[in-house]
Design a protein around this motif. Structure first.
Motif, mmCIF file in Angstrom:
data_model
loop_
_atom_site.group_PDB
_atom_site.id
_atom_site.type_symbol
_atom_site.label_atom_id
_atom_site.label_comp_id
_atom_site.label_asym_id
_atom_site.label_seq_id
_atom_site.Cartn_x
_atom_site.Cartn_y
_atom_site.Cartn_z
ATOM 1 N N LEU A 189 27.745 43.726 16.432
ATOM 2 C CA LEU A 189 26.540 43.667 16.470
ATOM 3 C C LEU A 189 26.152 44.359 15.359
ATOM 4 N N VAL A 190 27.025 44.749 14.488
ATOM 5 C CA VAL A 190 26.452 44.345 12.624
ATOM 6 C C VAL A 190 28.204 43.428 11.585
ATOM 7 N N GLU A 191 26.974 42.976 10.690
ATOM 8 C CA GLU A 191 28.843 42.483 9.573
ATOM 9 C C GLU A 191 28.793 43.680 8.749
ATOM 10 N N ARG A 192 29.741 42.785 7.665
ATOM 11 C CA ARG A 192 30.061 44.398 6.746
ATOM 12 C C ARG A 192 30.022 43.012 5.658
ATOM 13 N N THR A 193 28.890 43.213 4.824
ATOM 14 C CA THR A 193 29.816 42.150 3.824
ATOM 15 C C THR A 193 29.386 43.135 1.963
#
Length: 169
Positions: A105-109
């Motif tokens: 549902l989310v991505e971290r970059t």
């Protein structure tokens, strides 16, 4: 809602009546209001949670997704921005983000402006999920508060805004 309905005794009235009998020296008007606010919160919470679980979310996870969604395009914030907005510790935010990332549902970059920091972004799946959940949540809360007509709902909203401003300092 008629004045008659508003005057029908409820569970808080029984508590107030008992205290008035035992401590007639106390002005219990504020206690009655606080008691009713507390009971409303206790009764609303499970009905709201039920909607979130239909989307595979806990309330806190919905809050993260909703915060990202209402931040506007590109639906990206730092973990510290999310923590500050949601008044949550960084450790608590990390565990929510771990669950949301695992669910896709989310991505971290990495933050291109500061490689020591991350950015959290809604995925397409997260965007669709939070939009559907928000639509269902809005309908549910509208139903839950339908005992109040539009004028009453507006008056209650105004009064609670005044109270929250005072309590938030």
């Amino acid at each position: 809602m008629s004045d008659t309905k508003a005057q029908q005794p409820d569970a808080v009235d029984a508590v107030i009546e008992a205290w008035q009998r035992e401590r007639p020296d106390l002005d219990l008007d504020a206690i009655a209001v606080a008691g009713r606010l507390g009971r409303v919160g206790l009764l609303l919470a499970p009905a709201q949670e039920k909607v979130f679980t239909t989307f595979g979310l806990q309330r806190g996870e919905f809050d993260v997704l909703a915060t990202l969604r209402r931040s506007g395009d590109p639906y990206t914030l730092t973990p510290s921005q999310l923590s500050a907005t949601l008044m949550l510790t960084r450790a608590g935010m990390t565990s929510r983000l771990d669950r949301l990332e695992a669910a896709g549902l989310v991505e971290r970059t990495l933050d291109p402006a500061d490689r020591r920091s991350f950015r959290v972004r809604l995925t397409d799946k997260g965007f669709a999920t939070v939009d559907e959940a928000m639509t269902a949540h809005t309908a549910n809360v509208t139903r839950l508060l339908s005992a109040l007509d539009g004028t009453q709902l507006g008056a209650l909203d105004d009064l609670l805004r005044i109270l929250l401003r005072a309590l938030d300092g």
